[in-house]
Design a protein around this motif. Sequence first.
Motif, PDB file in Angstrom:
ATOM      1  N   ASP A 135       3.723  14.963   4.179  1.00  0.00           N
ATOM      2  CA  ASP A 135       2.861  14.128   5.012  1.00  0.00           C
ATOM      3  C   ASP A 135       3.632  13.015   5.718  1.00  0.00           C
ATOM      4  O   ASP A 135       3.082  11.977   6.054  1.00  0.00           O
ATOM      5  CB  ASP A 135       1.724  13.506   4.181  1.00  0.00           C
ATOM      6  CG  ASP A 135       0.818  14.567   3.577  1.00  0.00           C
ATOM      7  OD1 ASP A 135       0.636  15.604   4.238  1.00  0.00           O
ATOM      8  OD2 ASP A 135       0.311  14.344   2.469  1.00  0.00           O
ATOM      9  N   GLY A 136       4.930  13.203   5.917  1.00  0.00           N
ATOM     10  CA  GLY A 136       5.707  12.224   6.654  1.00  0.00           C
ATOM     11  C   GLY A 136       6.029  10.971   5.868  1.00  0.00           C
ATOM     12  O   GLY A 136       6.460   9.984   6.441  1.00  0.00           O
ATOM     13  N   GLU A 137       5.849  10.946   4.552  1.00  0.00           N
ATOM     14  CA  GLU A 137       6.053   9.740   3.775  1.00  0.00           C
ATOM     15  C   GLU A 137       7.538   9.514   3.493  1.00  0.00           C
ATOM     16  O   GLU A 137       8.284  10.444   3.229  1.00  0.00           O
ATOM     17  CB  GLU A 137       5.283   9.809   2.460  1.00  0.00           C
ATOM     18  CG  GLU A 137       3.771   9.727   2.656  1.00  0.00           C
ATOM     19  CD  GLU A 137       3.033   9.626   1.325  1.00  0.00           C
ATOM     20  OE1 GLU A 137       3.711   9.692   0.284  1.00  0.00           O
ATOM     21  OE2 GLU A 137       1.808   9.489   1.337  1.00  0.00           O
ATOM     22  N   ALA A 138       7.947   8.264   3.567  1.00  0.00           N
ATOM     23  CA  ALA A 138       9.310   7.868   3.230  1.00  0.00           C
ATOM     24  C   ALA A 138       9.289   6.369   2.968  1.00  0.00           C
ATOM     25  O   ALA A 138       8.392   5.659   3.402  1.00  0.00           O
ATOM     26  CB  ALA A 138      10.275   8.217   4.359  1.00  0.00           C
ATOM     27  N   VAL A 157      10.566  -3.516   4.695  1.00  0.00           N
ATOM     28  CA  VAL A 157      10.279  -2.294   3.940  1.00  0.00           C
ATOM     29  C   VAL A 157       9.391  -1.438   4.830  1.00  0.00           C
ATOM     30  O   VAL A 157       8.328  -1.885   5.281  1.00  0.00           O
ATOM     31  CB  VAL A 157       9.576  -2.587   2.605  1.00  0.00           C
ATOM     32  CG1 VAL A 157       9.221  -1.282   1.892  1.00  0.00           C
ATOM     33  CG2 VAL A 157      10.471  -3.447   1.716  1.00  0.00           C
ATOM     34  N   ARG A 158       9.815  -0.191   5.092  1.00  0.00           N
ATOM     35  CA  ARG A 158       9.080   0.709   5.978  1.00  0.00           C
ATOM     36  C   ARG A 158       8.572   1.916   5.207  1.00  0.00           C
ATOM     37  O   ARG A 158       9.256   2.433   4.319  1.00  0.00           O
ATOM     38  CB  ARG A 158       9.977   1.181   7.132  1.00  0.00           C
ATOM     39  CG  ARG A 158      10.505   0.045   7.995  1.00  0.00           C
ATOM     40  CD  ARG A 158      11.368   0.585   9.136  1.00  0.00           C
ATOM     41  NE  ARG A 158      11.895  -0.491   9.967  1.00  0.00           N
ATOM     42  CZ  ARG A 158      11.247  -1.019  10.990  1.00  0.00           C
ATOM     43  NH1 ARG A 158      10.031  -0.574  11.305  1.00  0.00           N
ATOM     44  NH2 ARG A 158      11.793  -1.996  11.704  1.00  0.00           N
ATOM     45  N   GLY A 159       7.381   2.376   5.562  1.00  0.00           N
ATOM     46  CA  GLY A 159       6.819   3.561   4.934  1.00  0.00           C
ATOM     47  C   GLY A 159       5.395   3.794   5.406  1.00  0.00           C
ATOM     48  O   GLY A 159       4.820   2.988   6.138  1.00  0.00           O
ATOM     49  N   SER A 160       4.806   4.910   4.956  1.00  0.00           N
ATOM     50  CA  SER A 160       3.454   5.276   5.376  1.00  0.00           C
ATOM     51  C   SER A 160       2.449   5.099   4.241  1.00  0.00           C
ATOM     52  O   SER A 160       1.466   5.818   4.158  1.00  0.00           O
ATOM     53  CB  SER A 160       3.443   6.729   5.864  1.00  0.00           C
ATOM     54  OG  SER A 160       3.951   7.595   4.861  1.00  0.00           O
ATOM     55  N   PHE A 161       2.711   4.143   3.355  1.00  0.00           N
ATOM     56  CA  PHE A 161       1.815   3.856   2.239  1.00  0.00           C
ATOM     57  C   PHE A 161       1.184   2.489   2.449  1.00  0.00           C
ATOM     58  O   PHE A 161       1.503   1.776   3.402  1.00  0.00           O
ATOM     59  CB  PHE A 161       2.580   3.924   0.911  1.00  0.00           C
ATOM     60  CG  PHE A 161       3.972   3.373   1.001  1.00  0.00           C
ATOM     61  CD1 PHE A 161       4.231   2.029   0.808  1.00  0.00           C
ATOM     62  CD2 PHE A 161       5.033   4.205   1.317  1.00  0.00           C
ATOM     63  CE1 PHE A 161       5.502   1.513   0.914  1.00  0.00           C
ATOM     64  CE2 PHE A 161       6.324   3.701   1.433  1.00  0.00           C
ATOM     65  CZ  PHE A 161       6.559   2.347   1.226  1.00  0.00           C
ATOM     66  N   ASP A 162       0.287   2.113   1.575  1.00  0.00           N
ATOM     67  CA  ASP A 162      -0.506   0.890   1.784  1.00  0.00           C
ATOM     68  C   ASP A 162       0.203  -0.374   1.332  1.00  0.00           C
ATOM     69  O   ASP A 162       0.071  -1.423   1.962  1.00  0.00           O
ATOM     70  CB  ASP A 162      -1.851   1.003   1.056  1.00  0.00           C
ATOM     71  CG  ASP A 162      -2.721   2.101   1.640  1.00  0.00           C
ATOM     72  OD1 ASP A 162      -2.599   2.355   2.857  1.00  0.00           O
ATOM     73  OD2 ASP A 162      -3.502   2.706   0.885  1.00  0.00           O
ATOM     74  N   ASP A 193       1.635  -3.299   7.184  1.00  0.00           N
ATOM     75  CA  ASP A 193       0.870  -3.309   8.422  1.00  0.00           C
ATOM     76  C   ASP A 193       1.670  -2.545   9.464  1.00  0.00           C
ATOM     77  O   ASP A 193       2.827  -2.879   9.727  1.00  0.00           O
ATOM     78  CB  ASP A 193       0.622  -4.753   8.877  1.00  0.00           C
ATOM     79  CG  ASP A 193      -0.201  -4.821  10.160  1.00  0.00           C
ATOM     80  OD1 ASP A 193      -0.894  -3.829  10.467  1.00  0.00           O
ATOM     81  OD2 ASP A 193      -0.145  -5.853  10.842  1.00  0.00           O
ATOM     82  N   ARG A 194       1.072  -1.503  10.038  1.00  0.00           N
ATOM     83  CA  ARG A 194       1.763  -0.632  11.003  1.00  0.00           C
ATOM     84  C   ARG A 194       3.035  -0.034  10.390  1.00  0.00           C
ATOM     85  O   ARG A 194       4.090  -0.002  11.014  1.00  0.00           O
ATOM     86  CB  ARG A 194       2.084  -1.398  12.281  1.00  0.00           C
ATOM     87  CG  ARG A 194       0.844  -1.757  13.103  1.00  0.00           C
ATOM     88  CD  ARG A 194       1.213  -2.566  14.326  1.00  0.00           C
ATOM     89  NE  ARG A 194       1.814  -3.844  13.978  1.00  0.00           N
ATOM     90  CZ  ARG A 194       2.265  -4.722  14.874  1.00  0.00           C
ATOM     91  NH1 ARG A 194       2.191  -4.441  16.159  1.00  0.00           N
ATOM     92  NH2 ARG A 194       2.800  -5.867  14.480  1.00  0.00           N
ATOM     93  N   ASP A 195       2.902   0.365   9.147  1.00  0.00           N
ATOM     94  CA  ASP A 195       3.965   1.088   8.436  1.00  0.00           C
ATOM     95  C   ASP A 195       5.195   0.249   8.121  1.00  0.00           C
ATOM     96  O   ASP A 195       6.279   0.789   7.897  1.00  0.00           O
ATOM     97  CB  ASP A 195       4.401   2.340   9.217  1.00  0.00           C
ATOM     98  CG  ASP A 195       3.313   3.395   9.236  1.00  0.00           C
ATOM     99  OD1 ASP A 195       2.407   3.321   8.377  1.00  0.00           O
ATOM    100  OD2 ASP A 195       3.358   4.281  10.105  1.00  0.00           O
TER     101      ASP A 195
END
Length: 423
Positions: A135-138, A157-162, A193-195
């Motif tokens: 799902d594009g998570e990193a 810190v970058r990622g696609s989580f909350d 916020d915004r990944d």
Amino acid sequence: MSGLLDKANTAAQQASAEEAAASTTPAPVKAETMTPTPAAAKAVGAGGGDEGLPLPAILSSVGGIGLFVGLLLSLQGGFIPFIVTGAVLLVAVGAIVLSDQVQGKDLNVIKTGGAVVLAVLIAIVPYTAGVVAPDGEALVISEVSLDEANDRLEFKVRGSFDATTVTITTAPNCDGTAGDTGEVVWQETLSLDRDYVNVKPMLSDFFCGNAYDAVNNVIRTYTVTATDGADMSASFELDSSEMTRTPLESGVRIAPVFETTNNAQQQTTTTTFEGITIEVMAGLLPDSHRHVDGADHTTSDDIRTVQGDYTLTVNIKKGSSTVWTHPLITVDGLDASWSSSVSGTRSGDMNGWLALSGDTEENFREYVSKSALDYENGAYTFEVVLDVGTSSGGTVITHSDVCWNLDFEDGDEYNSNWDAPTC
């Protein structure tokens, strides 16, 4: 009668000759109008107008743009359904093939095959990467910097989580004991916020000791770790030079200022002692460093520069009485600044010896005058006070062991054989 027969024969011969001539002259041929094939008609129609782009060029452009859009969709790594990306790429390849067909050309196997292979790679490669990070998570830590002006560490810190939990650990523990995993000196959970999220821990909240010792051995580490609360994490170790922030040692050296006056009438010269210049350094110094005879210090080549936040001042003592104090020096990173009573704002850097101010200036050089020192030959102590502030929670370090027996005068004139031995 015979005359009539001759005329008849002559007429018959002329008619035969005319028929023979007529048979050798080809009959007129009616021109036929060719009916164009549909493909040729399209080609003529596409190339015959001067308005707008030719249809083949439009189709080729649509194909190229379609491949690019397909690449962008595929790079989302799973956020866009595969069927959508596949449809866009299929239209792109079809447009490229059709751009040749409308010109009546045969199928260009190389061009068409290349477009198909490119489309397949665009579709498959990013999605394959998406299998590694579903799902594009990193989770990535980036843009690490040390903000000396605000005394804090900064990174993203970058990622696609909350949310992410960020921890800073140090080893050994702050009290010097060794632990299995190090001591947690800072921790916070932050929402993305915004990944991404900016993380800005203050140095004073986690720094508890230098990373380097005086001879450049790493004696402490600081590690930053970020997690998503599940399976993903990333970490990095802070730069040891930036985490060496507390000056533990200092050095002083001085030099006499002499002035020679010419008496033209008596044709004599007189040299007098006028005061002293002062230099100071602060940082980490090996145990071998020491102050030596001649109001000097051993070589400064072995100093370990400290990039920290602290203040420094120098007190000159005659016996137990302070006779002169240098204006407070503020150090930020390596930059030192203070206000001179003679020349106003002054600055320098702590990467070696720092020339200090005085109460008198001559020839663009400031020095502490003889009168300010209440000078007479004898013992003078040069006390260095370091308030390491942010670096170690306000610890004050005082070095009051720098003492020389000054012997710069001989009566009313200077002592040409001065040696200023240590006390």
